[in-house]
Design a protein around this motif. Structure first.
Motif, PDB file in Angstrom:
ATOM      1  N   GLY A   1      18.613 114.941 102.789  1.00 39.15           N
ATOM      2  CA  GLY A   1      18.963 113.530 102.863  1.00 39.15           C
ATOM      3  C   GLY A   1      19.599 113.039 101.577  1.00 39.15           C
ATOM      4  O   GLY A   1      19.364 113.582 100.491  1.00 39.15           O
ATOM      5  N   GLY A   2      20.408 112.006 101.705  1.00 36.46           N
ATOM      6  CA  GLY A   2      21.040 111.432 100.522  1.00 36.46           C
ATOM      7  C   GLY A   2      21.883 110.235 100.888  1.00 36.46           C
ATOM      8  O   GLY A   2      21.954 109.827 102.042  1.00 36.46           O
ATOM      9  N   ARG A   3      22.517 109.652  99.877  1.00 40.27           N
ATOM     10  CA  ARG A   3      23.336 108.468 100.087  1.00 40.27           C
ATOM     11  C   ARG A   3      24.572 108.793 100.919  1.00 40.27           C
ATOM     12  O   ARG A   3      25.095 109.903 100.879  1.00 40.27           O
ATOM     13  N   LEU A   4      25.049 107.785 101.637  1.00 42.37           N
ATOM     14  CA  LEU A   4      26.305 107.871 102.351  1.00 42.37           C
ATOM     15  C   LEU A   4      27.329 107.052 101.580  1.00 42.37           C
ATOM     16  O   LEU A   4      27.155 105.839 101.412  1.00 42.37           O
ATOM     17  N   GLY A   5      28.363 107.699 101.076  1.00 44.81           N
ATOM     18  CA  GLY A   5      29.287 107.000 100.196  1.00 44.81           C
ATOM     19  C   GLY A   5      28.590 106.661  98.893  1.00 44.81           C
ATOM     20  O   GLY A   5      27.787 107.447  98.381  1.00 44.81           O
ATOM     21  N   ASP A   6      28.858 105.460  98.361  1.00 43.50           N
ATOM     22  CA  ASP A   6      28.204 105.084  97.104  1.00 43.50           C
ATOM     23  C   ASP A   6      26.832 104.457  97.324  1.00 43.50           C
ATOM     24  O   ASP A   6      26.116 104.152  96.366  1.00 43.50           O
ATOM     25  N   GLY A   7      26.446 104.243  98.601  1.00 43.48           N
ATOM     26  CA  GLY A   7      25.105 103.738  98.902  1.00 43.48           C
ATOM     27  C   GLY A   7      24.920 102.252  98.712  1.00 43.48           C
ATOM     28  O   GLY A   7      23.811 101.737  98.878  1.00 43.48           O
ATOM     29  N   SER A   8      25.991 101.532  98.394  1.00 47.40           N
ATOM     30  CA  SER A   8      25.845 100.100  98.120  1.00 47.40           C
ATOM     31  C   SER A   8      25.913  99.254  99.382  1.00 47.40           C
ATOM     32  O   SER A   8      25.622  98.053  99.341  1.00 47.40           O
ATOM     33  N   GLN A   9      26.293  99.852 100.498  1.00 47.52           N
ATOM     34  CA  GLN A   9      26.440  99.099 101.743  1.00 47.52           C
ATOM     35  C   GLN A   9      25.074  98.697 102.300  1.00 47.52           C
ATOM     36  O   GLN A   9      24.117  99.462 102.259  1.00 47.52           O
ATOM     37  N   TYR A  10      25.001  97.466 102.817  1.00 49.04           N
ATOM     38  CA  TYR A  10      23.748  96.958 103.377  1.00 49.04           C
ATOM     39  C   TYR A  10      23.532  97.480 104.790  1.00 49.04           C
ATOM     40  O   TYR A  10      24.457  97.553 105.593  1.00 49.04           O
ATOM     41  N   TRP A  11      22.278  97.836 105.069  1.00 53.71           N
ATOM     42  CA  TRP A  11      21.840  98.233 106.407  1.00 53.71           C
ATOM     43  C   TRP A  11      20.868  97.180 106.919  1.00 53.71           C
ATOM     44  O   TRP A  11      19.820  96.937 106.300  1.00 53.71           O
ATOM     45  N   SER A  12      21.186  96.575 108.027  1.00 49.71           N
ATOM     46  CA  SER A  12      20.297  95.582 108.646  1.00 49.71           C
ATOM     47  C   SER A  12      19.454  96.300 109.695  1.00 49.71           C
ATOM     48  O   SER A  12      19.927  96.629 110.769  1.00 49.71           O
ATOM     49  N   PHE A  13      18.206  96.532 109.356  1.00 47.27           N
ATOM     50  CA  PHE A  13      17.317  97.357 110.174  1.00 47.27           C
ATOM     51  C   PHE A  13      16.292  96.494 110.907  1.00 47.27           C
ATOM     52  O   PHE A  13      16.113  95.306 110.619  1.00 47.27           O
ATOM     53  N   ILE A  14      15.593  97.112 111.846  1.00 49.28           N
ATOM     54  CA  ILE A  14      14.429  96.494 112.481  1.00 49.28           C
ATOM     55  C   ILE A  14      13.552  97.617 113.013  1.00 49.28           C
ATOM     56  O   ILE A  14      14.068  98.614 113.531  1.00 49.28           O
TER      57      ILE A  14
ATOM     58  N   GLU B   1      18.781 102.074  98.826  1.00 48.24           N
ATOM     59  CA  GLU B   1      17.352 101.768  98.934  1.00 48.24           C
ATOM     60  C   GLU B   1      16.703 102.531 100.084  1.00 48.24           C
ATOM     61  O   GLU B   1      15.571 103.017  99.963  1.00 48.24           O
ATOM     62  N   VAL B   2      17.404 102.634 101.205  1.00 47.00           N
ATOM     63  CA  VAL B   2      16.894 103.408 102.340  1.00 47.00           C
ATOM     64  C   VAL B   2      16.666 104.848 101.922  1.00 47.00           C
ATOM     65  O   VAL B   2      15.621 105.447 102.222  1.00 47.00           O
ATOM     66  N   THR B   3      17.625 105.416 101.208  1.00 41.43           N
ATOM     67  CA  THR B   3      17.523 106.803 100.754  1.00 41.43           C
ATOM     68  C   THR B   3      16.302 106.990  99.858  1.00 41.43           C
ATOM     69  O   THR B   3      15.554 107.966 100.006  1.00 41.43           O
ATOM     70  N   ALA B   4      16.082 106.062  98.943  1.00 41.99           N
ATOM     71  CA  ALA B   4      14.936 106.162  98.036  1.00 41.99           C
ATOM     72  C   ALA B   4      13.620 106.075  98.792  1.00 41.99           C
ATOM     73  O   ALA B   4      12.677 106.842  98.527  1.00 41.99           O
TER      74      ALA B   4
ATOM     75  N   GLU C   1       7.553  99.649 105.486  1.00 43.25           N
ATOM     76  CA  GLU C   1       6.628  99.483 106.615  1.00 43.25           C
ATOM     77  C   GLU C   1       7.240 100.024 107.918  1.00 43.25           C
ATOM     78  O   GLU C   1       6.555 100.643 108.734  1.00 43.25           O
ATOM     79  N   ALA C   2       8.526  99.795 108.085  1.00 40.90           N
ATOM     80  CA  ALA C   2       9.211 100.281 109.281  1.00 40.90           C
ATOM     81  C   ALA C   2       9.267 101.810 109.284  1.00 40.90           C
ATOM     82  O   ALA C   2       9.038 102.451 110.326  1.00 40.90           O
ATOM     83  N   VAL C   3       9.583 102.397 108.132  1.00 40.45           N
ATOM     84  CA  VAL C   3       9.638 103.865 108.035  1.00 40.45           C
ATOM     85  C   VAL C   3       8.259 104.472 108.236  1.00 40.45           C
ATOM     86  O   VAL C   3       8.104 105.475 108.940  1.00 40.45           O
ATOM     87  N   ARG C   4       7.245 103.872 107.641  1.00 43.30           N
ATOM     88  CA  ARG C   4       5.877 104.379 107.814  1.00 43.30           C
ATOM     89  C   ARG C   4       5.469 104.352 109.279  1.00 43.30           C
ATOM     90  O   ARG C   4       4.860 105.303 109.799  1.00 43.30           O
ATOM     91  N   ALA C   5       5.805 103.280 109.993  1.00 45.27           N
ATOM     92  CA  ALA C   5       5.440 103.170 111.400  1.00 45.27           C
ATOM     93  C   ALA C   5       6.152 104.245 112.235  1.00 45.27           C
ATOM     94  O   ALA C   5       5.576 104.798 113.184  1.00 45.27           O
ATOM     95  N   ALA C   6       7.395 104.542 111.866  1.00 43.38           N
ATOM     96  CA  ALA C   6       8.166 105.555 112.615  1.00 43.38           C
ATOM     97  C   ALA C   6       7.651 106.955 112.318  1.00 43.38           C
ATOM     98  O   ALA C   6       7.730 107.841 113.173  1.00 43.38           O
TER      99      ALA C   6
END
Length: 304
Positions: free
Chosen positions: A194-207, A241-244, A299-304
Motif C-alpha cells: 500500500g501507498g500514496r496515489l500520486g502526491d497523496g494531497s487529494q481529499y477522499w470523502s469516505f463513509i 492520511e488514509v495511507t497512514a 473508526e471506519a477502517v477499524r470497523a471494516a
C-alpha cells in the motif's frame, strides 16, 4: 413497511436488505420485527421476494411492487470495474440513466405509488473540488462523471412530477472489507504494497458501510428530506492520511507510491478521478438530525 430495492446483491444492497429485515430504526437495530423487502432482479424470479425488471428495455412488473411505501434504487455498473472505453462508458450510462428512467416512470404510473423514492447517485456530481469544502448547494462539475450524475438524477423526474418524495443519495467512498475502493485497498496494504496515489494531497470523502446503511434508512424515514443529500463522513481526509491510517492499523509499511503518470497508463481516463480531490461534506444529513457512529477514518477502517 414494504420496501423495494434494486441492486440488492451488491455491497450496499446486501447490507441494506439485511438491516431492513432485522428491524429496528435508522438509528439502531432493535426488536419489533423487520421490514418486508422486495428485491428487483434482472432474471426470472426464483424466490417469493423477487420481482423481475429489465432496466434497459424499460420493462418492470409493477404488480409485484403493490403496497411498497419506499423504493431504494442502487443498481448500476461499477465505475472503477473496467477501463473507460467508449463501450464501458455507454454501459455506465445505460445502467444508471435507463434504469432510473424505467423505475421512475413505472412508479409514477402506479395507482398507489410509493411515498419515497431513494435514488442512488454519487459525489462524482461535483467533479474535482480541490480543498474546498463542498455541500449540496455546489453546482455540477465538468467531465464524464459529473455529466453522468446529472443525467442519472434527471432521469428520476417522472417520480418527482408524480409527487413522490425523491431523494438522491450522493455517495462517497464506502469503507468496507469486501467491496468498493477499500475492498481493493485492504489486500494491497496487508501485503505491504500500500501507498500514496500520486502526491497523496487529494481529499477522499469516505463513509463507513455501517453509517451508509443507517443514512439510507434515515433518508427513507425522514419526510423533510428531498433532493440531493451527501452520504459522506463529516471530515474528509487526504489520500496521504488514509495511507497512514491503513499502514498503522494493519501494521504494514507504506513505502510504495504510485506516480500519477503510472496511474494514467494503468487506469486511462478514470485516473483523473482517482487523482482528483473531493472534499464533500454532509450538510443536509447533519442538519436533519443524523448522527454518525463512525465519523473518523480510523473508526471506519477499524470497523471494516
Amino acid at each position: 413497511m414494504r420496501i423495494a430495492i434494486t441492486g440488492s446483491t451488491g455491497l450496499i444492497g446486501t447490507a441494506l436488505v439485511r438491516s431492513l429485515r432485522a428491524g429496528g430504526t435508522s438509528g439502531a437495530e432493535g426488536p419489533g420485527g423487520g421490514h418486508d423487502v422486495v428485491r428487483l432482479v434482472r432474471r426470472e424470479p426464483t424466490a417469493a421476494d423477487e420481482v423481475r425488471w429489465d432496466p434497459k428495455r424499460g420493462e418492470i412488473d409493477t404488480a409485484g411492487l403493490a403496497g411498497c411505501e419506499a423504493v431504494v434504487h442502487l443498481a448500476g455498473a461499477g465505475v472503477g470495474d473496467h477501463r473507460w472505453t467508449a463501450a464501458y462508458k455507454q454501459e455506465l450510462y445505460d445502467s444508471r440513466v435507463l434504469g432510473t428512467r424505467t423505475l421512475a416512470s413505472a412508479l409514477a404510473a402506479m395507482d398507489t405509488p410509493p411515498k419515497v423514492f431513494v435514488c442512488g447517485s454519487a459525489i462524482g456530481y461535483y467533479g474535482d473540488t480541490g480543498d474546498r469544502r463542498t455541500d449540496e448547494n455546489a453546482p455540477a462539475g465538468r467531465g464524464f462523471l459529473p455529466e453522468l450524475c446529472v443525467a442519472w438524477e434527471d432521469a428520476a423526474q417522472p417520480a418527482r412530477d408524480a409527487g413522490i418524495r425523491t431523494v438522491f443519495a450522493r455517495t462517497g467512498l464506502v469503507v468496507a472489507r469486501s467491496g468498493g475502493a477499500w475492498g481493493r485497498l485492504f489486500p494491497l496494504f496487508r501485503l505491504g504494497l500500500g501507498g500514496r496515489l500520486g502526491d497523496g494531497s487529494q481529499y477522499w470523502s469516505f463513509i463507513s458501510l455501517e453509517d451508509h446503511i443507517r443514512a439510507l434508512r434515515h433518508l427513507i424515514d425522514t419526510e423533510a428530506l428531498t433532493g440531493p443529500v451527501n452520504l459522506t463522513a463529516p471530515e474528509p481526509v487526504t489520500n496521504r492520511e488514509v495511507t497512514a491510517v491503513m499502514g498503522r492499523f494493519l501494521n504494514r509499511p507504506t513505502l510504495f507510491t504510485v506516480p500519477a503518470p503510472v496511474l494514467r497508463v494503468a487506469l486511462g481516463e478514470f485516473a483523473g478521478d482517482v487523482l482528483g480531490s473531493q472534499r464533500v461534506v454532509p450538510r443536509r444529513l447533519l442538519d436533519s438530525g443524523f448522527t454518525f457512529h463512525r465519523p473518523r477514518i480510523i473508526e471506519a477502517v477499524r470497523a471494516a
